[in-house]
Structures are given as structure tokens and as C-alpha cells.
Scaffold this motif. Structure first.
Motif, mmCIF file in Angstrom:
data_model
loop_
_atom_site.group_PDB
_atom_site.id
_atom_site.type_symbol
_atom_site.label_atom_id
_atom_site.label_comp_id
_atom_site.label_asym_id
_atom_site.label_seq_id
_atom_site.Cartn_x
_atom_site.Cartn_y
_atom_site.Cartn_z
ATOM 1 N N VAL A 8 0.834 -1.195 0.000
ATOM 2 C CA VAL A 8 0.000 0.000 0.000
ATOM 3 C C VAL A 8 0.871 1.248 0.000
ATOM 4 O O VAL A 8 1.866 1.301 0.707
ATOM 5 N N VAL A 9 0.500 2.232 -0.828
ATOM 6 C CA VAL A 9 1.079 3.560 -0.688
ATOM 7 C C VAL A 9 -0.090 4.524 -0.507
ATOM 8 O O VAL A 9 -0.939 4.650 -1.386
ATOM 9 N N ASP A 10 -0.184 5.136 0.665
ATOM 10 C CA ASP A 10 -1.291 6.041 0.965
ATOM 11 C C ASP A 10 -0.990 7.410 0.355
ATOM 12 O O ASP A 10 -0.339 8.249 0.957
ATOM 13 N N TYR A 11 -1.511 7.625 -0.862
ATOM 14 C CA TYR A 11 -1.120 8.845 -1.577
ATOM 15 C C TYR A 11 -1.763 10.094 -1.009
ATOM 16 O O TYR A 11 -1.224 11.176 -1.127
ATOM 17 N N ASP A 12 -2.949 9.927 -0.352
ATOM 18 C CA ASP A 12 -3.563 11.107 0.274
ATOM 19 C C ASP A 12 -2.687 11.624 1.405
ATOM 20 O O ASP A 12 -2.443 12.817 1.540
ATOM 21 N N LYS A 13 -2.212 10.677 2.207
ATOM 22 C CA LYS A 13 -1.360 11.042 3.332
ATOM 23 C C LYS A 13 -0.055 11.660 2.814
ATOM 24 O O LYS A 13 0.419 12.661 3.346
ATOM 25 N N LEU A 14 0.479 11.055 1.764
ATOM 26 C CA LEU A 14 1.723 11.544 1.173
ATOM 27 C C LEU A 14 1.537 12.978 0.697
ATOM 28 O O LEU A 14 2.376 13.855 0.921
ATOM 29 N N LYS A 72 -0.617 15.137 1.836
ATOM 30 C CA LYS A 72 -0.723 16.046 2.985
ATOM 31 C C LYS A 72 0.654 16.352 3.555
ATOM 32 O O LYS A 72 0.958 17.499 3.882
ATOM 33 N N HIS A 73 1.480 15.324 3.676
ATOM 34 C CA HIS A 73 2.831 15.511 4.213
ATOM 35 C C HIS A 73 3.636 16.476 3.365
ATOM 36 O O HIS A 73 4.330 17.350 3.873
ATOM 37 N N LEU A 74 3.562 16.281 2.043
ATOM 38 C CA LEU A 74 4.414 17.060 1.151
ATOM 39 C C LEU A 74 3.793 18.414 0.796
ATOM 40 O O LEU A 74 4.490 19.333 0.357
ATOM 41 N N GLY A 75 2.465 18.505 0.961
ATOM 42 C CA GLY A 75 1.803 19.763 0.635
ATOM 43 C C GLY A 75 1.674 20.014 -0.856
ATOM 44 O O GLY A 75 1.569 21.161 -1.297
ATOM 45 N N VAL A 76 1.723 18.955 -1.651
ATOM 46 C CA VAL A 76 1.519 19.099 -3.096
ATOM 47 C C VAL A 76 0.588 17.974 -3.559
ATOM 48 O O VAL A 76 0.493 16.953 -2.884
ATOM 49 N N PRO A 77 -0.114 18.165 -4.678
ATOM 50 C CA PRO A 77 -0.984 17.091 -5.166
ATOM 51 C C PRO A 77 -0.178 15.841 -5.528
ATOM 52 O O PRO A 77 0.895 15.958 -6.123
ATOM 53 N N VAL A 78 -0.668 14.671 -5.136
ATOM 54 C CA VAL A 78 -0.037 13.400 -5.509
ATOM 55 C C VAL A 78 -1.107 12.557 -6.194
ATOM 56 O O VAL A 78 -2.156 12.308 -5.613
ATOM 57 N N ILE A 95 8.402 9.970 6.431
ATOM 58 C CA ILE A 95 7.171 10.019 5.638
ATOM 59 C C ILE A 95 6.777 8.608 5.206
ATOM 60 O O ILE A 95 5.622 8.209 5.322
ATOM 61 N N CYS A 96 7.753 7.876 4.704
ATOM 62 C CA CYS A 96 7.456 6.537 4.179
ATOM 63 C C CYS A 96 6.913 5.625 5.268
ATOM 64 O O CYS A 96 6.081 4.762 5.007
ATOM 65 N N LYS A 97 7.378 5.810 6.499
ATOM 66 C CA LYS A 97 6.887 4.984 7.600
ATOM 67 C C LYS A 97 5.384 5.139 7.755
ATOM 68 O O LYS A 97 4.679 4.178 8.052
ATOM 69 N N THR A 98 4.886 6.366 7.542
ATOM 70 C CA THR A 98 3.454 6.571 7.747
ATOM 71 C C THR A 98 2.639 6.301 6.481
ATOM 72 O O THR A 98 1.454 6.053 6.572
#
Lengths: 76, 670
Positions: free
Chosen positions: B125-131, B133-139, B257-260
Motif C-alpha cells: 500500500v502507498v497512501d497517496y492522500d497522506k503523502l 498532505k505531508h508534502l503539501g503538493v498534489p499526488v 514520511i514513508c513509515k506513515t
């Protein structure tokens, strides 16, 4: 112990990254930073370069360059 | 209003596939100014106001390779409206390292999370929504090879282009590094604004000790002292140096970031499969024979099974058209010089070059299969040790091998080499590999002079070429390409099935490239040679080509070749016409000698050459500058006419020296 001395199948944690200029920067950029777990998967047919596994991907590195990386917590 | 978009990402993350997806075949391929780094540009499908530039595949924005410098310069100076950063979801840690640096540029950015299908299929799984939010850019999750998620991606890109919001500043640095960046930002703020650079990016680069950035900002000496002081303090506090400190910070942040965001139960299916395939393809004993076997198969399929019949077909077609035209011209009483120009000049010249087309297209079909599947990286891995001594890496092996077939596709194939230095060196050395067009020359000369030792002469010629290439490599390594070669720190990507679209587009691109050359440089060159061969100095057409301008030029330069053993004007004239295509040397010698039949030709040749000077002549033909088609390819790939002329001059010089030595040392013994 340095990375080039590791036998295929062996692994360790990167302690320091030596070298200078483009090479050193490249090593760091590719994720060979201190504290990273790394293992040697294979040696090329002519005895060089090495096939390594770190951060979830496969990387190849010449032995001369691998000699500039020191390891700790080595498991052969 | 038209917008410029930049596509950036690591190598092997599917960047080209996404570019092809987004632009279809509306692509224009060129070079970035001054370097041999490829620049692809295209209009986004159905969105004519968006122009997309495909930047080279890089891992970082360091100042060490021309690819990275070009990317930096492009992003900082061309001010694209937004960056599409493609990221390999199966290899998130290393890919995000570049993303963090791109985000410092203050340019709006959208992250395309590629290969999400593989992540899901492997049960990870890669949670792109969370990613996001963390990065502050659309993923946006996509699969470029399956054409999935592309419209969502473009939807976000469109929004980003419209709102024009730069990414939020990420505070991935703590403690000493954070303080250093902060303090330096204050000092250089004005300089950075004046130079048009984002402050944050400039400050991090100065902390890293980035020389080009320091020069670009024109920092005063006093300020420089303060900056150095800040950095030294930081280094002392951390117990590490500036470059390692920042790389460490970035990777630590990414790991968090990757941990979460990433749940990885197991290695991806593609990786497991790759490991299995590599057990065979890079095997200690079988690795090299398998590679040679694969190349042999490609050659056999290209030159014999598929290429040759297609080539024959095309030749027949061209002949038919030529005949038709010739009859029409004769019937309509067009003036003889125009007939000759069209039939003997244009059709014969371009026709002979065009007949290479099928071979080039078929060869590139196989090469792009090998490249896109990930096998080329393994070739570099297996062959590296062999090429290292002459200052190249294993990657250059394939173009050189193709050089034994034809220098044109070989030079075109250097574009996949990841370092500009390797690319240039390989382009210069590849023509020394004896191409198949030279075989008829060897055949003619050996038949006349060495009928008993044909194979031996042949082999010694091939070896001469290889030895000269090795010596040239050693020479170039210590002169023109001095300095550190690009470090061989290369990713071995997972094997993947190449997409049909990419392979076809690649073939089409090479075909277009070759057609373009055929109708410009090659077209012009063949007409010039035809003219010189058909007219005398009073511009009257000659009956016998011995009276032509070309023949008189041949006689004029003939003395130059006296120290090499062949001072006959027919030999030097043949060398000139050989520039259109190497096999022309045979037809020119035949025509100029006025021989009818091979026995007569052999006896006339023995009046032109002695066995020794014939061998010296052969050595010259294998080494001297390649034909115009190869020259045009080298001009294109080297990016400048001057470099290409330099390479040609070097090759001709090497040919002269080698033939000179062969003849002079040979005469001493014989």
C-alpha cells in the motif's frame, strides 16, 4: 570493514561514505547515507562490479568505489 | 495563454512512457544548447495550450553531471509554469529525494505516483492522500504503461497551472542544518532575488558547497566568510561534512514520511521476478555467453532474416521508380544533364542510403526492447570491467558492437548512455569498429592480393580497428576527456515488459531522424560528389570519369598518400567517393580502372598497389572518417558541426598514422 570486502549474501549498516567530488555526491544522492542497511547480492561475471540492494532497490557499484564505504554491524 | 510544463524524474521510473502518453506523437526531439543532452518537447494531447518538456532522467540536482546542470538551468531560467514530477511508487524513498529538491525551487509541482498497479498487485500500500498532505503538493496515482490515472493527473496539473501556487516550504531540516539554512537565507536574500533564484533553494545549495550557485549569486568576500563560518560550525556540531549532512537530512525526512504512508508486506512481484531472471542473465559463467548470444541473435535477425529481405524489397522498389523516371525523362527529351542529375545523382545516391532504412528500423526495434525491458543495464553490469580501462563504462559496449554492423545506428544508439562524456567518447570511437559496408572493399583487395590468406587479412583488419579504438580511448581519456569520468553508480531496474507504444514511437523517431539526414546532409553530399564526378573544370559533362573534377582533385591529393604506399590518383579518388558510402570505393576503383571482369580488375589493381600498400590502403579505409550518413549522425548526436568535424579529422589522422606505420615498417622488412 569496507563494502567491497563483503561477500555475496553479506550485509551491514553504512558507517561512513568516503571519496570526494562527483563520486561521493552521487553515492549520497543514491541513498548510501550513514545508517542505511545494505547488502551485496552478487558479483559480476568478471569479478567486478558489485550488485547491491538498499532502500528497496538494486544498485551496481565498482569495487574501487565500494572500498570507500565503511560498514558496521556486518553479517557475512 | 500557453504554458510551459516540465516533466522531471529519476531514470527508469517510466518518464518516457508518461511523456509519450501525454503527448502522443506530437514530439520534437532536439538537444539542450551546447550539450549532447536530449531535449524532447511536445504539446499535451487535447490541451494545445500546454507544452511539455521532457527533462533528462536524474537522481538529484547536484552540479556534477551535464544532465543535472541542464535540468537545473532549465527549471531556474525558463521558468516553467509547473513541474510534473514522476515518481516510482515501488521505489519511493530514492525517488522522493529528487522531489524534495524540486520542491525547493518554488515552482508549482504535481507528483505523478507511477507504477501504482504494481504496488497494489504485490499486496502493498502507498497512501497517496497522506503523502500529499505531508508534502503539501498534489499526488496522483497513475500507471503510465497501462494509461491509467492520466486524466486525473492532467486535471490536477490544470488546476495547479491555473492557481499557480508554489509548494509549501517543507521544514525537513532540524537543528544545526536548519539554523545554517536559515542564517544563510538572510545573508543572500537580495543576491538570490537579483539573480532570480528561489532563496531557499540557493541557501541549501550554498550549505552543500555548490560552486555554480556561489558564482551565480556573486557573493561578496565578507559574506562568503560568514557563510563558510556558519557551515563550519554546522559541520562541527554534527560531526559530519556539509554534503553528507544535507543528504542525510533529506533521507531521514523521507524515511519518516514513508513509515506513515507506505505499508510494504513483501518485495514487489517485479523485484522477485527480476531476481530470478538475473540468476540466469547475469550468471557468473553464463552471463557473458548469453549476452553475446542475444546480440548475435539480434544481428542475425536484423541483417539476415528481416532486414535483408526488406532492404532488397526497398531496393527493387527504388530501382523500379528510377527506371520509370528514367524512361519518362528520356521520352520527354529532358536535357541530358538533368536526367543524369536526377538518375545518377539524386536517385542513386539517396536511394542507396535509403536502403539502409529497414535495417535501422528493425535494429532499433530490438534495441528498444532490450533497453525498455531493463536488460541494457545488465549488459553494462556484465561488461563494465572490460571497458573501464579505456575510461568508458559497460554501457558503451552495445553501441560499439552495433558499429560492426553499421556506424549510423551505432552512433544513434549512444543516446541512451547516461553520461555526456561517455556519449561523446563512444561516438568518436565507434566508427573504428569495421562496419559491414567495408566488407566488399576487403573482398576486392584480398581477392587480388591475398587470395590464400583472406581470413587472416580480414581478422587482422578487425583487430587493427579494435586496437586503434583502445589506444584512442586511452589517449582521449588523458587529453580531451581528462578529469573524473562520471562515477559508475547505476541502478539495475526491475525487468518490465516494454510497452508497444514506446517501442513503436522509438522506432518511428529513429526512422524520422534518419530520413531527415538522408534528405539533407546526405542528399547534398551525394549531389556534390556526383557533380564532381560527372563534370570537368569547364563544366562540361565528361564521358570518362578520369577527366572529371573529382579525378583531378584525386590526382592533386594523391601525393599526400605517397608515404602510405598508394600514390595512384585512382586510389585517392576512391577514398573520396567512399565518403558517400564505403562500398563505393569498390565501384569507383572498378570504373576508374576500366576493368571488365574481376580477373582483369585484379591485374589492374596490382599495378596500382603492391601487397603491402594494398594492406596499408585497407587499414586506411577501415579507420578514416566514416561515410556521410555516419558523419551526419555524429553531427546530430555530438550537437555541433565543429565537434563532428573534429572527430572526423581525428579519425582520418589516426588512419594516416596507422597506414604510415604499416607501410614504412613493412617496407623495412619486406
Amino acid at each position: 570493514m569496507t563494502l567491497d570486502q563483503l561477500h555475496p549474501g553479506g550485509s551491514g549498516i553504512i558507517e561512513t561514505v568516503g571519496g570526494e567530488g562527483a563520486l561521493r555526491r552521487r553515492l549520497l544522492d543514491m541513498g548510501l547515507t550513514p545508517g542505511t542497511a545494505i547488502c551485496v547480492r552478487k558479483v559480476a561475471p568478471m569479478g567486478d562490479p558489485l550488485e547491491l540492494f538498499l532502500r528497496g532497490y538494486v544498485l551496481t557499484l565498482r569495487k574501487d568505489d565500494a572500498a570507500k564505504i565503511t560498514l558496521k554491524e556486518v553479517v557475512q | 495563454m500557453a504554458y510551459l510544463l516540465a516533466l522531471a524524474g529519476n531514470q527508469n521510473c517510466g518518464k518516457t512512457t508518461l511523456f509519450n502518453c501525454l503527448t502522443g506523437s506530437n514530439q520534437h526531439v532536439g538537444n539542450f544548447p551546447g550539450v549532447t543532452v536530449e531535449k524532447k518537447e511536445g504539446t499535451v494531447l487535447k490541451q494545445k495550450d500546454l507544452t511539455l518538456v521532457d527533462l533528462p532522467g536524474i537522481y538529484s540536482l547536484s552540479p556534477y553531471t551535464s544532465e543535472e546542470v541542464v535540468t537545473r538551468d532549465f527549471l531556474l531560467k525558463e521558468h516553467p509554469r509547473a513541474i510534473i514530477n514522476i515518481v516510482d511508487a515501488t521505489n519511493l524513498e530514492r525517488n522522493l529525494y529528487l522531489s524534495l529538491q524540486l520542491m525547493e525551487l518554488g515552482i508549482p509541482i504535481v507528483i505523478a505516483l507511477n507504477m501504482m498497479d504494481e504496488v497494489l498487485a504485490s499486496g502493498n500500500v502507498v497512501d497517496y492522500d497522506k503523502l500529499s498532505k505531508h508534502l503539501g503538493v498534489p499526488v496522483v496515482p497513475i500507471s503510465a504503461s497501462k494509461n491509467e490515472g492520466i486524466s486525473e493527473l492532467m486535471h490536477h496539473v490544470r488546476e495547479t497551472v491555473q492557481s499557480n501556487t508554489p509548494p509549501a516550504k517543507l521544514d525537513f531540516c532540524r537543528g544545526a542544518v536548519h539554523r545554517a539554512i536559515h542564517s544563510i537565507s538572510h545573508i543572500i536574500e537580495d543576491h538570490a532575488q537579483e539573480a532570480g533564484y528561489p532563496v531557499r533553494f540557493a541557501a541549501t545549495k550554498l550549505v552543500e558547497g555548490d560552486e555554480p550557485m556561489r558564482l551565480a549569486l556573486c557573493i561578496h568576500e565578507t559574506d562568503q566568510h560568514i557563510i563558510d563560518h556558519i557551515v563550519t560550525d554546522m559541520e562541527k556540531e554534527l560531526g559530519t561534512d556539509r554534503e553528507a549532512a544535507l543528504a542525510d537530512m533529506r533521507y531521514n525526512y523521507i524515511e519518516e514520511i514513508c513509515k506513515t504512508c507506505v505499508i510494504k508486506h513483501q518485495e514487489s512481484r517485479e523485484q522477485v521476478r527480476s531476481e530470478k531472471i538475473d540468476r540466469i542473465l547475469t550468471h557468473k559463467i553464463w552471463g557473458i555467453p548469453l549476452f553475446l548470444g542475444i546480440m548475435l541473435l539480434v544481428f542475425w535477425l536484423t541483417f539476415t532474416v528481416i532486414g535483408a529481405p526488406l532492404q532488397d524489397l526497398l531496393e527493387t522498389g527504388i530501382e523500379a521508380v528510377t527506371d520509370l523516371l528514367s524512361q519518362t525523362l528520356a521520352a520527354t527529351h529532358v536535357s541530358p544533364w538533368l536526367q543524369a542529375l536526377l538518375i545518377d545523382g539524386v536517385f542513386a545516391g539517396v536511394g542507396s542510403v535509403l536502403s539502409f532504412m529497414p535495417i535501422i528500423v528493425v535494429l532499433f526495434f530490438f534495441l528498444s526492447l532490450l533497453e525498455d525491458s531493463g536488460y541494457m543495464a545488465r549488459v553494462a553490469f556484465v561488461m563494465d570491467k572490460l571497458l573501464r580501462k579505456i575510461g568508458l563504462s559497460g554501457r558503451s559496449f552495445v553501441p560499439m558492437l552495433i558499429g560492426f554492423g553499421c556506424s549510423v545506428p551505432a552512433i544513434m544508439a549512444t543516446r541512451t548512455l547516461s553520461s555526456e562524456r561517455d556519449r561523446k567518447m563512444t561516438i568518436i570511437l565507434t566508427p573504428f569498429m569495421s562496419c559491414s559496408a567495408k566488407l566488399p572493399i576487403y573482398g576486392m583487395i584480398t581477392l587480388a592480393f591475398f587470395p590464400q590468406h583472406g581470413a587472416l587479412v580480414m581478422i587482422s583488419l578487425y583487430i587493427t580497428g579494435i586496437v586503434v579504438a583502445i589506444l584512442s580511448g586511452l589517449l582521449l581519456k588523458t587529453t580531451l576527456f581528462r578529469g573524473n569520468p562520471m562515477p559508475f553508480v547505476m541502478e539495475l531496474p526491475a525487468y518490465r515488459l516494454p510497452s508497444a507504444r514506446s517501442v513503436l514511437l522509438h522506432m518511428w523517431e529513429k526512422a524520422k531522424d534518419f530520413l531527415h539526414k538522408a534528405f539533407t546532409v546526405i542528399f547534398l553530399a551525394t549531389i556534390i560528389i556526383w557533380f564532381l564526378q560527372s563534370y570537368d573544370w569547364t563544366f562540361h559533362m565528361v564521358e570518362n570519369s578520369a577527366d572529371s573534377i573529382l579525378a583531378s582533385i584525386g590526382s592533386l591529393i594523391a601525393p599526400v598518400f605517397t608515404p602510405l604506399g598508394f600514390h595512384d590518383w585512382r586510389a585517392s579518388t576512391a577514398l573520396i567517393t567512399g565518403l558517400t558510402a564505403k562500398e563505393t570505393v569498390v565501384s569507383t576503383l572498378t570504373v576508374l580502372s576500366g576493368a571488365s571482369g574481376s580477373a582483369e580488375l585484379s591485374s589492374i589493381l596490382s599495378t596500382i598497389f603492391t601487397p603491402l600498400s594494398a594492406f596499408s590502403f585497407l587499414a586506411f579505409t577501415i579507420l578514416y572518417m566514416p561515410c556521410v550518413a555516419a558523419f551526419a549522425a555524429s553531427r546530430r548526436e555530438l550537437g555541433s558541426l565543429r565537434s563532428a568535424l573534429g572527430a572526423a579529422a581525428y579519425q582520418t589522422g589516426a588512419a594516416y598514422i596507422v597506414s604510415f606505420l604499416i607501410y614504412q615498417i613493412g617496407s623495412f622488412f619486406l
